[in-house]
Design a protein around this motif. Structure first.
Motif, PDB file in Angstrom:
ATOM      1  N   LYS A   1      43.440 -25.118  25.434  1.00  0.00           N
ATOM      2  CA  LYS A   1      43.274 -26.046  26.556  1.00  0.00           C
ATOM      3  C   LYS A   1      43.816 -25.423  27.846  1.00  0.00           C
ATOM      4  CE  LYS A   1      44.332 -30.668  28.173  1.00  0.00           C
ATOM      5  NZ  LYS A   1      45.241 -31.803  28.095  1.00  0.00           N
ATOM      6  N   GLU A   2      45.006 -24.812  27.760  1.00  0.00           N
ATOM      7  CA  GLU A   2      45.599 -24.179  28.939  1.00  0.00           C
ATOM      8  C   GLU A   2      44.740 -23.019  29.448  1.00  0.00           C
ATOM      9  OE1 GLU A   2      50.331 -25.127  28.178  1.00  0.00           O
ATOM     10  OE2 GLU A   2      49.394 -23.483  27.090  1.00  0.00           O
ATOM     11  N   MET A   3      44.151 -22.268  28.530  1.00  0.00           N
ATOM     12  CA  MET A   3      43.256 -21.178  28.945  1.00  0.00           C
ATOM     13  C   MET A   3      42.022 -21.739  29.646  1.00  0.00           C
ATOM     14  SD  MET A   3      44.783 -18.381  28.363  1.00  0.00           S
ATOM     15  CE  MET A   3      43.456 -17.219  28.669  1.00  0.00           C
ATOM     16  N   GLY A   4      41.546 -22.885  29.198  1.00  0.00           N
ATOM     17  CA  GLY A   4      40.421 -23.558  29.856  1.00  0.00           C
ATOM     18  C   GLY A   4      40.792 -24.001  31.264  1.00  0.00           C
ATOM     19  N   VAL A   5      42.007 -24.533  31.413  1.00  0.00           N
ATOM     20  CA  VAL A   5      42.500 -24.941  32.735  1.00  0.00           C
ATOM     21  C   VAL A   5      42.554 -23.718  33.651  1.00  0.00           C
ATOM     22  CG1 VAL A   5      44.518 -25.794  33.991  1.00  0.00           C
ATOM     23  CG2 VAL A   5      43.777 -26.951  31.905  1.00  0.00           C
ATOM     24  N   LEU A   6      43.061 -22.595  33.123  1.00  0.00           N
ATOM     25  CA  LEU A   6      43.134 -21.364  33.917  1.00  0.00           C
ATOM     26  C   LEU A   6      41.741 -20.917  34.358  1.00  0.00           C
ATOM     27  CD1 LEU A   6      44.777 -19.057  35.130  1.00  0.00           C
ATOM     28  CD2 LEU A   6      44.588 -17.879  32.929  1.00  0.00           C
ATOM     29  N   ASN A   7      40.771 -20.987  33.446  1.00  0.00           N
ATOM     30  CA  ASN A   7      39.401 -20.600  33.800  1.00  0.00           C
ATOM     31  C   ASN A   7      38.834 -21.495  34.891  1.00  0.00           C
ATOM     32  OD1 ASN A   7      39.293 -18.390  32.082  1.00  0.00           O
ATOM     33  ND2 ASN A   7      38.556 -19.602  30.362  1.00  0.00           N
ATOM     34  N   ASP A   8      39.178 -22.782  34.866  1.00  0.00           N
ATOM     35  CA  ASP A   8      38.750 -23.690  35.935  1.00  0.00           C
ATOM     36  C   ASP A   8      39.354 -23.268  37.273  1.00  0.00           C
ATOM     37  OD1 ASP A   8      37.268 -25.185  34.143  1.00  0.00           O
ATOM     38  OD2 ASP A   8      38.766 -26.784  33.948  1.00  0.00           O
ATOM     39  N   TRP A   9      40.638 -22.880  37.258  1.00  0.00           N
ATOM     40  CA  TRP A   9      41.288 -22.404  38.490  1.00  0.00           C
ATOM     41  C   TRP A   9      40.603 -21.148  39.020  1.00  0.00           C
ATOM     42  CZ3 TRP A   9      44.103 -24.850  41.791  1.00  0.00           C
ATOM     43  CH2 TRP A   9      44.913 -25.901  41.394  1.00  0.00           C
ATOM     44  N   VAL A  10      40.256 -20.235  38.113  1.00  0.00           N
ATOM     45  CA  VAL A  10      39.572 -19.000  38.518  1.00  0.00           C
ATOM     46  C   VAL A  10      38.271 -19.347  39.238  1.00  0.00           C
ATOM     47  CG1 VAL A  10      38.365 -16.942  37.671  1.00  0.00           C
ATOM     48  CG2 VAL A  10      40.633 -17.514  36.778  1.00  0.00           C
ATOM     49  N   LYS A  11      37.503 -20.284  38.681  1.00  0.00           N
ATOM     50  CA  LYS A  11      36.242 -20.690  39.314  1.00  0.00           C
ATOM     51  C   LYS A  11      36.482 -21.269  40.703  1.00  0.00           C
ATOM     52  CE  LYS A  11      33.905 -21.581  34.967  1.00  0.00           C
ATOM     53  NZ  LYS A  11      33.929 -22.580  33.920  1.00  0.00           N
ATOM     54  N   LYS A  12      37.532 -22.109  40.839  1.00  0.00           N
ATOM     55  CA  LYS A  12      37.853 -22.697  42.146  1.00  0.00           C
ATOM     56  C   LYS A  12      38.224 -21.617  43.152  1.00  0.00           C
ATOM     57  CE  LYS A  12      39.422 -27.113  40.380  1.00  0.00           C
ATOM     58  NZ  LYS A  12      40.524 -27.819  39.776  1.00  0.00           N
ATOM     59  N   PHE A  13      39.068 -20.680  42.727  1.00  0.00           N
ATOM     60  CA  PHE A  13      39.492 -19.610  43.636  1.00  0.00           C
ATOM     61  C   PHE A  13      38.306 -18.734  44.021  1.00  0.00           C
ATOM     62  CE2 PHE A  13      43.701 -20.957  43.069  1.00  0.00           C
ATOM     63  CZ  PHE A  13      44.560 -20.211  43.868  1.00  0.00           C
ATOM     64  N   GLU A  14      37.450 -18.384  43.048  1.00  0.00           N
ATOM     65  CA  GLU A  14      36.293 -17.533  43.338  1.00  0.00           C
ATOM     66  C   GLU A  14      35.352 -18.199  44.336  1.00  0.00           C
ATOM     67  OE1 GLU A  14      34.678 -16.565  39.505  1.00  0.00           O
ATOM     68  OE2 GLU A  14      35.999 -14.825  39.304  1.00  0.00           O
ATOM     69  N   ALA A  15      35.239 -19.521  44.261  1.00  0.00           N
ATOM     70  CA  ALA A  15      34.349 -20.247  45.163  1.00  0.00           C
ATOM     71  C   ALA A  15      34.931 -20.351  46.571  1.00  0.00           C
ATOM     72  CB  ALA A  15      34.069 -21.640  44.610  1.00  0.00           C
ATOM     73  N   LYS A  16      36.255 -20.311  46.682  1.00  0.00           N
ATOM     74  CA  LYS A  16      36.911 -20.628  47.940  1.00  0.00           C
ATOM     75  C   LYS A  16      37.515 -19.432  48.679  1.00  0.00           C
ATOM     76  CE  LYS A  16      39.795 -24.404  49.552  1.00  0.00           C
ATOM     77  NZ  LYS A  16      40.588 -25.550  49.205  1.00  0.00           N
ATOM     78  N   TYR A  17      37.983 -18.433  47.926  1.00  0.00           N
ATOM     79  CA  TYR A  17      38.735 -17.323  48.526  1.00  0.00           C
ATOM     80  C   TYR A  17      38.153 -15.963  48.137  1.00  0.00           C
ATOM     81  CZ  TYR A  17      42.208 -21.091  48.886  1.00  0.00           C
ATOM     82  OH  TYR A  17      42.838 -22.267  49.143  1.00  0.00           O
ATOM     83  N   PRO A  18      38.169 -15.004  49.090  1.00  0.00           N
ATOM     84  CA  PRO A  18      37.663 -13.672  48.758  1.00  0.00           C
ATOM     85  C   PRO A  18      38.626 -12.894  47.850  1.00  0.00           C
ATOM     86  CG  PRO A  18      38.445 -13.731  51.033  1.00  0.00           C
ATOM     87  CD  PRO A  18      38.552 -15.130  50.493  1.00  0.00           C
ATOM     88  N   VAL A  19      38.056 -12.144  46.911  1.00  0.00           N
ATOM     89  CA  VAL A  19      38.851 -11.225  46.084  1.00  0.00           C
ATOM     90  C   VAL A  19      39.069  -9.966  46.915  1.00  0.00           C
ATOM     91  CG1 VAL A  19      38.865  -9.806  43.984  1.00  0.00           C
ATOM     92  CG2 VAL A  19      37.897 -12.119  43.926  1.00  0.00           C
ATOM     93  N   VAL A  20      40.325  -9.555  47.028  1.00  0.00           N
ATOM     94  CA  VAL A  20      40.631  -8.389  47.876  1.00  0.00           C
ATOM     95  C   VAL A  20      41.191  -7.207  47.084  1.00  0.00           C
ATOM     96  CG1 VAL A  20      40.924  -9.717  50.008  1.00  0.00           C
ATOM     97  CG2 VAL A  20      42.894  -9.341  48.497  1.00  0.00           C
ATOM     98  N   GLY A  21      41.427  -7.401  45.800  1.00  0.00           N
ATOM     99  CA  GLY A  21      41.957  -6.289  45.018  1.00  0.00           C
ATOM    100  C   GLY A  21      42.412  -6.727  43.658  1.00  0.00           C
ATOM    101  N   ARG A  22      43.269  -5.864  43.046  1.00  0.00           N
ATOM    102  CA  ARG A  22      43.792  -6.182  41.726  1.00  0.00           C
ATOM    103  C   ARG A  22      45.231  -5.701  41.608  1.00  0.00           C
ATOM    104  NH1 ARG A  22      42.379  -1.615  37.762  1.00  0.00           N
ATOM    105  NH2 ARG A  22      42.098   0.116  39.198  1.00  0.00           N
ATOM    106  N   VAL A  23      45.943  -6.328  40.698  1.00  0.00           N
ATOM    107  CA  VAL A  23      47.335  -5.968  40.455  1.00  0.00           C
ATOM    108  C   VAL A  23      47.358  -4.882  39.381  1.00  0.00           C
ATOM    109  CG1 VAL A  23      49.602  -6.803  39.737  1.00  0.00           C
ATOM    110  CG2 VAL A  23      48.057  -8.336  40.959  1.00  0.00           C
ATOM    111  N   VAL A  24      48.088  -3.824  39.675  1.00  0.00           N
ATOM    112  CA  VAL A  24      48.254  -2.715  38.727  1.00  0.00           C
ATOM    113  C   VAL A  24      49.737  -2.519  38.446  1.00  0.00           C
ATOM    114  CG1 VAL A  24      46.123  -1.557  39.415  1.00  0.00           C
ATOM    115  CG2 VAL A  24      48.255  -1.000  40.576  1.00  0.00           C
ATOM    116  N   SER A  25      50.029  -2.017  37.253  1.00  0.00           N
ATOM    117  CA  SER A  25      51.453  -1.821  36.934  1.00  0.00           C
ATOM    118  C   SER A  25      51.965  -0.474  37.397  1.00  0.00           C
ATOM    119  CB  SER A  25      51.678  -1.975  35.432  1.00  0.00           C
ATOM    120  OG  SER A  25      50.763  -1.242  34.704  1.00  0.00           O
TER     121      SER A  25
END
Length: 100
Positions: A76-100
């Motif tokens: 269920k929590e992973m589903g909630v996270l996927n919903d957040w990803v969709k909201k962010f993708e629709a609203k905000y530009p992706v500018v990069g990625r986090v690397v270790s």
């Protein structure tokens, strides 16, 4: 653009000359347009400059949950996270990625 978690912290909204970034699942979103939410004093300011994956999945604002660690999350929590990803993708530009 690749940023380490340490470099990502520079984009937490404390410097008004820099954009505000929030990462989810290692992808960095420019949330500057949502400054009233993610900037200093905003309801989600604790997510700025960090990977907030776990906190978003758990619908949590607890400091210890504001991290990239997804271990032990329920389906269920992973589903909630996927919903957040969709909201962010629709609203905000992706500018990069986090690397270790």
């Amino acid at each position: 653009m690749d940023l380490t978690p340490q470099q990502l912290l520079q984009f937490n909204g404390s410097d008004p000359s820099k954009p505000i970034y929030v990462a989810i699942n290692g992808r960095i979103y420019d949330v500057t347009s949502g400054k009233s939410f993610y900037g200093p004093g905003g309801a989600y300011a604790m997510f700025a400059g960090k990977d907030a994956s776990r906190a978003l999945a758990k619908m949590s604002k607890n400091e210890e949950d504001v991290c990239a660690d997804l271990d032990g999350l329920s389906e269920k929590e992973m589903g909630v996270l996927n919903d957040w990803v969709k909201k962010f993708e629709a609203k905000y530009p992706v500018v990069g990625r986090v690397v270790s």
